[in-house]
Every structure is written in structure tokens, then in C-alpha cells.
Design a protein around this motif. Structure first.
Motif, short mmCIF file in Angstrom:
data_model
loop_
_atom_site.label_atom_id
_atom_site.label_comp_id
_atom_site.label_asym_id
_atom_site.label_seq_id
_atom_site.Cartn_x
_atom_site.Cartn_y
_atom_site.Cartn_z
N GLY A 202 0.81 -1.21 0.00
CA GLY A 202 0.00 0.00 0.00
C GLY A 202 0.84 1.25 0.00
N THR A 203 2.02 1.19 0.61
CA THR A 203 2.92 2.35 0.63
C THR A 203 3.80 2.37 -0.61
OG1 THR A 203 2.98 2.02 3.01
CG2 THR A 203 4.51 3.61 2.10
N LEU A 204 4.13 1.19 -1.14
CA LEU A 204 4.97 1.14 -2.33
C LEU A 204 4.26 1.75 -3.53
CD1 LEU A 204 7.41 0.19 -3.96
CD2 LEU A 204 6.27 -2.02 -4.21
N ASN A 205 3.01 1.38 -3.76
CA ASN A 205 2.26 1.96 -4.86
C ASN A 205 1.79 3.35 -4.44
OD1 ASN A 205 2.61 -0.36 -6.36
ND2 ASN A 205 0.73 -1.30 -5.62
N ALA A 206 2.74 4.28 -4.52
CA ALA A 206 2.55 5.59 -3.90
C ALA A 206 2.37 6.68 -4.94
CB ALA A 206 3.74 5.92 -3.01
N VAL A 207 1.67 7.72 -4.55
CA VAL A 207 1.55 8.95 -5.33
C VAL A 207 2.17 10.06 -4.49
CG1 VAL A 207 0.00 10.59 -6.43
CG2 VAL A 207 -0.56 8.15 -6.45
N ILE A 208 3.28 10.61 -4.98
CA ILE A 208 4.03 11.62 -4.23
C ILE A 208 3.81 12.98 -4.88
CG2 ILE A 208 6.32 12.34 -3.45
CD1 ILE A 208 7.16 9.41 -3.63
N PRO A 209 3.20 13.93 -4.16
CA PRO A 209 3.01 15.27 -4.74
C PRO A 209 4.33 16.01 -4.88
CG PRO A 209 2.30 15.24 -2.44
CD PRO A 209 2.65 13.82 -2.79
N VAL A 210 4.47 16.75 -5.96
CA VAL A 210 5.63 17.61 -6.18
C VAL A 210 5.13 19.04 -6.15
CG1 VAL A 210 7.58 18.13 -7.69
CG2 VAL A 210 6.69 15.80 -7.57
N GLY A 211 4.99 19.57 -4.93
CA GLY A 211 4.42 20.90 -4.78
C GLY A 211 3.04 20.97 -5.40
N THR A 212 2.81 22.00 -6.17
CA THR A 212 1.54 22.15 -6.89
C THR A 212 1.70 21.87 -8.38
OG1 THR A 212 1.96 24.52 -7.18
CG2 THR A 212 0.70 23.84 -5.22
N ALA A 213 2.93 21.43 -8.77
CA ALA A 213 3.21 21.27 -10.20
C ALA A 213 2.72 19.94 -10.75
CB ALA A 213 4.71 21.40 -10.45
N GLY A 214 2.63 18.91 -9.91
CA GLY A 214 2.22 17.60 -10.40
C GLY A 214 2.52 16.52 -9.38
N THR A 215 2.66 15.29 -9.84
CA THR A 215 2.87 14.14 -8.95
C THR A 215 3.80 13.14 -9.61
OG1 THR A 215 0.89 13.07 -9.88
CG2 THR A 215 0.60 14.31 -7.83
N ILE A 216 4.39 12.27 -8.76
CA ILE A 216 5.15 11.13 -9.24
C ILE A 216 4.42 9.88 -8.76
CG2 ILE A 216 7.34 9.90 -9.20
CD1 ILE A 216 8.70 12.53 -8.54
N HIS A 217 4.04 9.01 -9.69
CA HIS A 217 3.32 7.78 -9.38
C HIS A 217 4.31 6.62 -9.41
CE1 HIS A 217 -0.96 9.33 -10.10
NE2 HIS A 217 -0.15 10.37 -10.26
N TYR A 218 4.52 5.98 -8.26
CA TYR A 218 5.41 4.83 -8.19
C TYR A 218 4.61 3.54 -8.06
CZ TYR A 218 9.82 7.31 -7.50
OH TYR A 218 10.94 8.06 -7.67
N GLN A 219 5.09 2.48 -8.70
CA GLN A 219 4.57 1.15 -8.45
C GLN A 219 5.62 0.12 -8.88
OE1 GLN A 219 0.98 0.54 -10.72
NE2 GLN A 219 2.09 -0.11 -12.53
N LEU A 220 5.50 -1.07 -8.33
CA LEU A 220 6.41 -2.14 -8.71
C LEU A 220 6.29 -2.39 -10.20
CD1 LEU A 220 8.37 -4.15 -7.31
CD2 LEU A 220 6.48 -5.77 -7.25
N ALA A 221 7.42 -2.41 -10.90
CA ALA A 221 7.40 -2.46 -12.36
C ALA A 221 7.48 -3.87 -12.91
CB ALA A 221 8.55 -1.62 -12.93
#
Length: 376
Positions: A202-221
Motif C-alpha cells: 500500500g505504501t509502495l504503490n505511492a503517489v508523491i506530490p511535487v508541490g503544486t506542479a504535479g505528482t510522481i506515481h510509483y509502483q512495482l514495475a
């Protein structure tokens, strides 16, 4: 802090079958020691194992006593607490991870020998070994299965309140514990490991905000690969702008340096970093008036511009002050070298005058090809 937390919890997801695929984003090699630290925190230190062992109840123990001994009945035998639990990890090449949990279990119940009723306390050493692997990889998620769970009992100490314990009672208890405890403890370990997998995935498949510019979506590849020295995995990182558009980056392979004595080695591909950098560095155009109140070199700049203005351009020599506009040109780039990273920016510099009646007259347009910010 969010990124460090992400790096910490991805270890558990490397209990997978071998794969040599390399996708874009983040790669890491993890030592057995790092795996052990993370899993020990999740299972032992956070009390998850104790929580699920707490309700453990053993079947009643009944012995007929034979010709020379009184009948024995032990009821209500339950786990009071687990003492000194310790977790260790061994990597199984091509299979997954072998977890070993060693603990002392303190049991308590009621003992009836003949007509004499007493309290009985049992302290038993247990060693639970389980081979853990992940299967059914799909869309960044996996399922955890336990293979070959083995529970071995060590030293057993039995004590009753009166202090009178016959050899027959001791033998009955030993035989019953050896017969029943493995079948009770292995399902508990299975539940605990699956709960840890859910927490970490649940923590690995994460959406990390980058300020107000956008997000980085991580998941096991992909399915990570395991060796006897380390385990490795790839995460897929999608860099998204506000509104959902994805900033593309290639999927070229990258080699990780040797793990040596380190707990963890991380690798971020240059193309992925460039995508993140273009999201981080989104500077709107900056315009300022060329006056001494704004910057100290205003007078010298105006004199230098005046020497460049054609003699016949009367509109260029009005009383309106110069204005300077800085605009980021293209995306920023990060260049990686050994022990050094360089950020390259391109900036358009526009020098102009704006007359009172409104029209803008451009006097100079320059492009600063590279403004380097170096770290090492």
C-alpha cells in the motif's frame, strides 16, 4: 522523508521470482541486513506478531495415567506472551526469502491430576522457519505465499504452583505440544506476513506530490530478481503534470554499483531525473524595470544598450526606462558524471522599452545556453 519511507518499505516486495527486465524509474539492490531490519520492525517491533499470538488457545490435554499414575487433564491452556522474539532473514536465490522467527512462548492453564487441581505454567522455545515468495504479479501488486513452514520446539519448562510434577504429566505435555503447536503457529505466521505485505504494498504503490506542479506515481514495475548476496527490484515512476499529462522518459537500462558493505544501493536513471526536474523547475517569465532601485548595474546596462542602438532609431532613444524579461527556454537537463551532477538551464533574455502609448520595442534578444549548477 516521504522518499526515505518509500525506500524503506520496498524491500519486502523483492520476495519474487527472478526477472531481468529493467523498466524506467528507480532501481535498487538491497542487502539481507536491510531486509531483516525492515521486516523485524514490521513484524516484531510493531507488535504485529504478539497481537496475533495473543489469542492462541491450545487444545485440552488429557492422559489416562496408566496403571501407576492418576488421570491428568490440562484445560484452558493459552498463550500469555511471547518473550524475546527475534527475526532473521536468508535470501534464497531464485525463490524468495527464508524467514526464521525464534521466541519463547509462555503458556498458562489449569491442571487436574487425579483429584488435585493446580495452575500450570509452560515456557517453550520455538523456532519457526518459513520460505516466503510472491506470486501473481499484476499491475504493481503481488500475492504472498508461504512454502515449507517448519516449527521446531526446543527446551520446554513446565511448572505447577504446588511444585509437584510427575514424570507422566511432563511426558504428556511434551508430546501434546509437539503435536499441536506447529499446526497453530504456522497459520499465525502466514496471517502476519500477508498483513505486512498489504501494508508495504500500500505504501509502495505511492503517489508523491511535487508541490503544486504535479505528482510522481510509483509502483512495482516487474518481478524482482534474487541472489544469495542481494535482491534487486525496479519501480516504474510516472511523472505527471497537473491535469494528468505524463512527462515522457525513456527506459534505458542502468547498472548498479556493487553493494559491498552497504545496506542499500539506489539507482535513478538520468531520463527519469530529467522528467522530475522539468516538473520541479517551472519558473514563470520574470520581468523587471532596469532602474537602480531594482538592480545596481542598471545604469551601466542602459549605457551599453545605447551604444548598440542604431543612430537613426529615434524611437529607441526615448525617455522610457529599459525593461528586462527572463524566460526559461526548453526543459532543464541534468547531466550525470562520476561523483558529479550538473543541471543545465537555458534562458531567453529580452531587453525592451515600452512607450507610454503602449507599443513594445525590442532592443536585444539573447539566449543563455547554459547556466550550470553543480553538485558533487
Amino acid at each position: 522523508m516521504t522518499m526515505l519511507k518509500l525506500f524503506g518499505i520496498i524491500f519486502f516486495c523483492s520476495l519474487l521470482s527472478p526477472s531481468q527486465e529493467v523498466l524506467s524509474g528507480l532501481s535498487c539492490a538491497v542487502s539481507p541486513g536491510a531486509m531483516q531490519n525492515v521486516l523485524s520492525d514490521a513484524i516484531i517491533q510493531n507488535g504485529l506478531l504478539q497481537q496475533h499470538l495473543q489469542g492462541l488457545v491450545l487444545p485440552n490435554i488429557v492422559g489416562d495415567g496408566g496403571l501407576l499414575n492418576s488421570p491428568t487433564s490440562i484445560t484452558g491452556l493459552h498463550l500469555v506472551k511471547s518473550q524475546l522474539p527475534k527475526l532473521s532473514v536468508v535470501l534464497l536465490p531464485g525463490i524468495g526469502v527464508q524467514l526464521t522467527i525464534a521466541a519463547k512462548l509462555e503458556l498458562s492453564g489449569n491442571c487436574l491430576v487425579g483429584l488435585l487441581s493446580d495452575l500450570i505454567d509452560i515456557l517453550v522455545d520455538v523456532n519457526i522457519t518459513a520460505n516466503v515468495k510472491c506470486t501473481n504479479f499484476e499491475s504493481g501488486t503481488v500475492q504472498v505465499v508461504i512454502e515449507d513452514c517448519l516449527c521446531i520446539l526446543g527446551a520446554i519448562k513446565i511448572k505447577i504452583l504446588s511444585g509437584l510434577l510427575s514424570l507422566s504429566v511432563n511426558e504428556i505435555v511434551l508430546n501434546q505440544l509437539r503435536a499441536t503447536l506447529p499446526g497453530l503457529l504456522c497459520p499465525v505466521v502466514d496471517i502476519v506476513i500477508n498483513l505486512v505485505n498489504i501494508q508495504l504494498m500500500g505504501t509502495l504503490n505511492a503517489v508523491i506530490p511535487v508541490g503544486t506542479a504535479g505528482t510522481i506515481h510509483y509502483q512495482l514495475a516487474s518481478l524482482p530478481f534474487t541472489s544469495g548476496l542481494f535482491l534487486g527490484l525496479d519501480l516504474d515512476g510516472a511523472v505527471k503534470q497537473v491535469g494528468g499529462s505524463i512527462i515522457p522518459h525513456d527506459s534505458s537500462a542502468s547498472a548498479l554499483p556493487p553493494l559491498l558493505d552497504k545496506l542499500l544501493v539506489l539507482g535513478l536513471r538520468q531520463s527519469f531525473l530529467n522528467a522530475v526536474l522539468s516538473l520541479l523547475i517551472q519558473i514563470p517569465p520574470q520581468t523587471f524595470t532596469c532602474t537602480p532601485e531594482v538592480f545596481s548595474g542598471a545604469s551601466r546596462l542602459q549605457e551599453a544598450i545605447a551604444t548598440l542602438v542604431p543612430a537613426g532609431c529615434s524611437a529607441c532613444r526615448g525617455t522610457s526606462p529599459l525593461s528586462v524579461k527572463l524566460t526559461l527556454s526548453g526543459n532543464p537537463l541534468i547531466l550525470l558524471e562520476e561523483n558529479k551532477a550538473t543541471v543545465e538551464l537555458s534562458v531567453m533574455i529580452q531587453v525592451f522599452v515600452q512607450h507610454l502609448d503602449g507599443p513594445i520595442l525590442n532592443l536585444l534578444l539573447l539566449k543563455a545556453v547554459s547556466v550550470d549548477v553543480k553538485t558533487s
